[in-house]
Design a protein around this motif. Structure first.
Motif, PDB file in Angstrom:
ATOM      1  N   ASP A  74      16.639   3.589   7.745  1.00 26.57           N
ATOM      2  CA  ASP A  74      15.803   4.236   8.697  1.00 26.57           C
ATOM      3  C   ASP A  74      14.782   4.553   8.356  1.00 26.57           C
ATOM      4  OD1 ASP A  74      18.391   3.719  10.275  1.00 26.57           O
ATOM      5  OD2 ASP A  74      18.643   5.366  10.119  1.00 26.57           O
ATOM      6  N   GLY A  75      14.156   5.620   6.945  1.00 23.80           N
ATOM      7  CA  GLY A  75      13.109   6.407   6.295  1.00 23.80           C
ATOM      8  C   GLY A  75      12.562   4.931   6.466  1.00 23.80           C
ATOM      9  N   VAL A  76      12.457   4.131   5.562  1.00 25.48           N
ATOM     10  CA  VAL A  76      11.725   3.096   5.006  1.00 25.48           C
ATOM     11  C   VAL A  76      11.263   2.024   6.587  1.00 25.48           C
ATOM     12  CG1 VAL A  76      11.511   0.668   3.847  1.00 25.48           C
ATOM     13  CG2 VAL A  76      12.714   2.579   2.942  1.00 25.48           C
ATOM     14  N   SER A  77      12.265   2.203   7.655  1.00 29.01           N
ATOM     15  CA  SER A  77      11.665   1.185   8.363  1.00 29.01           C
ATOM     16  C   SER A  77      10.869   1.841   9.527  1.00 29.01           C
ATOM     17  CB  SER A  77      12.971   1.106   9.109  1.00 29.01           C
ATOM     18  OG  SER A  77      14.236  -0.288   8.499  1.00 29.01           O
ATOM     19  N   TRP A  78      10.991   3.557   9.479  1.00 32.80           N
ATOM     20  CA  TRP A  78      10.229   4.639  10.180  1.00 32.80           C
ATOM     21  C   TRP A  78       8.748   4.492   9.844  1.00 32.80           C
ATOM     22  CZ3 TRP A  78       7.935   9.139   8.417  1.00 32.80           C
ATOM     23  CH2 TRP A  78       7.321   9.763   9.493  1.00 32.80           C
ATOM     24  N   TRP A  79       8.318   5.272   8.150  1.00 33.37           N
ATOM     25  CA  TRP A  79       7.511   5.154   7.328  1.00 33.37           C
ATOM     26  C   TRP A  79       7.323   2.885   7.846  1.00 33.37           C
ATOM     27  CZ3 TRP A  79       4.119   7.959   6.022  1.00 33.37           C
ATOM     28  CH2 TRP A  79       3.005   7.631   5.338  1.00 33.37           C
ATOM     29  N   GLN A  80       7.278   1.973   7.656  1.00 31.81           N
ATOM     30  CA  GLN A  80       6.622   0.999   7.606  1.00 31.81           C
ATOM     31  C   GLN A  80       6.094   0.975   9.743  1.00 31.81           C
ATOM     32  OE1 GLN A  80       7.160  -2.058   9.800  1.00 31.81           O
ATOM     33  NE2 GLN A  80       5.607  -3.203   8.438  1.00 31.81           N
ATOM     34  N   ARG A 128       0.681  -1.455   0.252  1.00 40.66           N
ATOM     35  CA  ARG A 128       0.085   0.463   0.039  1.00 40.66           C
ATOM     36  C   ARG A 128       0.945   1.655  -0.334  1.00 40.66           C
ATOM     37  NH1 ARG A 128      -2.689  -2.985  -2.036  1.00 40.66           N
ATOM     38  NH2 ARG A 128      -5.117  -3.341  -1.643  1.00 40.66           N
ATOM     39  N   SER A 129       2.199   1.154   0.210  1.00 40.49           N
ATOM     40  CA  SER A 129       3.115   2.685  -0.164  1.00 40.49           C
ATOM     41  C   SER A 129       4.195   1.984  -0.729  1.00 40.49           C
ATOM     42  CB  SER A 129       3.526   2.422   1.706  1.00 40.49           C
ATOM     43  OG  SER A 129       2.521   3.286   2.258  1.00 40.49           O
ATOM     44  N   LEU A 130       4.398   3.781  -1.620  1.00 42.07           N
ATOM     45  CA  LEU A 130       5.495   3.524  -2.720  1.00 42.07           C
ATOM     46  C   LEU A 130       6.590   4.169  -2.059  1.00 42.07           C
ATOM     47  CD1 LEU A 130       6.779   2.724  -5.156  1.00 42.07           C
ATOM     48  CD2 LEU A 130       5.165   4.411  -6.061  1.00 42.07           C
ATOM     49  N   ALA A 131       7.832   3.998  -1.749  1.00 35.92           N
ATOM     50  CA  ALA A 131       8.970   4.626  -1.490  1.00 35.92           C
ATOM     51  C   ALA A 131       9.797   5.522  -2.987  1.00 35.92           C
ATOM     52  CB  ALA A 131       9.392   4.809  -0.636  1.00 35.92           C
ATOM     53  N   LEU A 132       9.663   6.631  -3.237  1.00 34.63           N
ATOM     54  CA  LEU A 132      11.182   6.730  -4.091  1.00 34.63           C
ATOM     55  C   LEU A 132      11.846   7.526  -3.924  1.00 34.63           C
ATOM     56  CD1 LEU A 132       8.828   8.903  -6.489  1.00 34.63           C
ATOM     57  CD2 LEU A 132       9.147   6.377  -6.684  1.00 34.63           C
ATOM     58  N   LEU A 144       4.996   3.299  11.794  1.00 32.72           N
ATOM     59  CA  LEU A 144       4.076   4.791  11.566  1.00 32.72           C
ATOM     60  C   LEU A 144       3.481   4.082  11.160  1.00 32.72           C
ATOM     61  CD1 LEU A 144       3.622   7.671  12.722  1.00 32.72           C
ATOM     62  CD2 LEU A 144       3.750   7.596  10.120  1.00 32.72           C
ATOM     63  N   THR A 145       3.025   3.250   9.929  1.00 27.98           N
ATOM     64  CA  THR A 145       1.536   3.144   8.913  1.00 27.98           C
ATOM     65  C   THR A 145       1.405   1.446   9.417  1.00 27.98           C
ATOM     66  OG1 THR A 145       3.231   2.371   7.437  1.00 27.98           O
ATOM     67  CG2 THR A 145       2.134   4.824   7.105  1.00 27.98           C
ATOM     68  N   GLY A 146       2.238   0.677   9.466  1.00 28.55           N
ATOM     69  CA  GLY A 146       2.536  -0.933   9.486  1.00 28.55           C
ATOM     70  C   GLY A 146       2.171  -0.975   7.403  1.00 28.55           C
ATOM     71  N   ASP A 147       1.946  -0.737   6.806  1.00 23.12           N
ATOM     72  CA  ASP A 147       2.290  -0.637   5.167  1.00 23.12           C
ATOM     73  C   ASP A 147       3.080  -1.898   4.884  1.00 23.12           C
ATOM     74  OD1 ASP A 147       0.073   1.255   4.926  1.00 23.12           O
ATOM     75  OD2 ASP A 147       0.994   2.268   4.544  1.00 23.12           O
ATOM     76  N   LYS A 148       2.843  -2.997   3.731  1.00 19.97           N
ATOM     77  CA  LYS A 148       3.864  -3.023   2.896  1.00 19.97           C
ATOM     78  C   LYS A 148       4.154  -1.881   2.241  1.00 19.97           C
ATOM     79  CE  LYS A 148       2.104  -7.854   3.149  1.00 19.97           C
ATOM     80  NZ  LYS A 148       1.167  -8.636   1.547  1.00 19.97           N
ATOM     81  N   VAL A 149       5.395  -2.257   2.202  1.00 21.48           N
ATOM     82  CA  VAL A 149       6.348  -0.565   1.374  1.00 21.48           C
ATOM     83  C   VAL A 149       7.231  -1.099  -0.256  1.00 21.48           C
ATOM     84  CG1 VAL A 149       7.761   1.129   1.669  1.00 21.48           C
ATOM     85  CG2 VAL A 149       6.349   0.404   3.470  1.00 21.48           C
ATOM     86  N   VAL A 150       6.882  -0.695  -1.357  1.00 19.01           N
ATOM     87  CA  VAL A 150       8.122  -1.069  -2.195  1.00 19.01           C
ATOM     88  C   VAL A 150       8.806   0.237  -2.181  1.00 19.01           C
ATOM     89  CG1 VAL A 150       7.515  -1.049  -4.685  1.00 19.01           C
ATOM     90  CG2 VAL A 150       5.767  -2.062  -3.790  1.00 19.01           C
ATOM     91  N   TYR A 151      10.249  -0.031  -2.408  1.00 24.08           N
ATOM     92  CA  TYR A 151      10.764   0.527  -2.221  1.00 24.08           C
ATOM     93  C   TYR A 151      11.443   0.824  -3.738  1.00 24.08           C
ATOM     94  CZ  TYR A 151      14.918   3.440  -1.682  1.00 24.08           C
ATOM     95  OH  TYR A 151      15.817   4.641  -0.900  1.00 24.08           O
TER      96      TYR A 151
END
Length: 260
Positions: free
Chosen positions: A104-110, A16-20, A112-119
């Motif tokens: 750290d940035g990806v871990s923080w967002w994950q 549900r989250s995409l990191a650029l 915070l939101t509990g989302d599965k994150v695409v980096y």
């Protein structure tokens, strides 16, 4: 190809989250656009890092907005990053510090939101490297990658997908990979196919497993690349199976289309 992977992960696997990499969509206003439709995505991308200012990325932004219209109760969104860097007891220098900061940035967002994150970022960062070496930096730098940190923190919850290429053009000529790069084996295996997906976690005959586990070099194309010195642009210090969980190989590539 990366756009298609993102769509698959969102539609079929619940991401549900995409990191650029290297940019904050919140700063650009892209997160508001995909959530509400407010703003002009073309103009918003005009303020992004140059490598995101392409028709392919604009197509992805439009797709995210379309997806959210169809799924208002379970939208996809862009990841954001902490305003202040995470504090650590030890200091690192240069690129080594950058790798840890990206993780750290990806871990923080994950968290915070509990989302599965695409980096979505460069292979030098996303590959699992503990350590790995990146050339053509002089002196040769060897340190843990962002992917290495995330594998430590998330275990098998972090999956590394490598995108490899055969030949053609990336805006300048891209020669076929050199014989001493593992990419040449992937290139030869494609034969007449446009590409393929290689799952490195499945069981293999012993000769193939030895090949996948052998120390390797893979071609590495980042912000700077000179096709006349193709051999200098590579990642080493690991094997195909240690860097990636999955490889998506494209045999013939075409350049991105810059936004006007």
């Amino acid at each position: 190809m990366a756009h298609r992977i993102v769509r698959l992960l969102v539609e079929e696997e619940g991401f549900r989250s995409l990191a650029l990499e290297g940019d904050d969509p919140g700063r650009l206003g892209l997160d508001v656009y995909v959530a509400t439709g407010d703003g002009d995505p073309h103009a918003l991308l005009g303020r992004a890092r140059s490598f995101w200012q392409t028709a392919e990325i604009l197509g992805l932004v439009h797709w995210m907005r379309s997806y959210n219209k169809r799924h208002p109760g379970d939208p996809a969104r862009f990841a954001r990053f902490p305003a202040e860097p995470v504090r650590h007891t030890t200091r690192l220098d240069g690129l080594a510090e950058l790798e840890r900061t990206l993780a750290d940035g990806v871990s923080w967002w994950q968290r915070l939101t509990g989302d599965k994150v695409v980096y979505w970022g460069g292979t030098a960062h996303t590959a699992v490297g503990t350590p790995r070496a990146v050339s053509p930096f002089e002196p040769l730098e060897s340190h843990q990658s962002m992917g290495g940190y995330l594998r430590e923190r998330r275990g098998p919850g972090y999956r590394s997908v490598g995108l490899t290429m055969g030949h053609d053009s990336i805006g300048q000529p891209l020669p076929a990979p050199r014989p001493d790069f593992v990419d040449s084996l992937l290139h030869a295996a494609a034969e007449n196919r446009a590409g393929y997906v290689l799952d490195l976690g499945t069981s293999r005959p012993e000769p193939i497993r030895r090949l996948l586990d052998a120390p390797s070099r893979t071609r590495l194309i980042g912000p700077f690349y000179d096709p006349r010195d193709d051999a200098a642009y590579h990642m080493s210090g690991g094997s195909l199976a240690s860097w990636f969980d999955v490889v998506v190989h494209t045999q013939e590539v075409t350049p991105p289309r810059p936004l006007p």
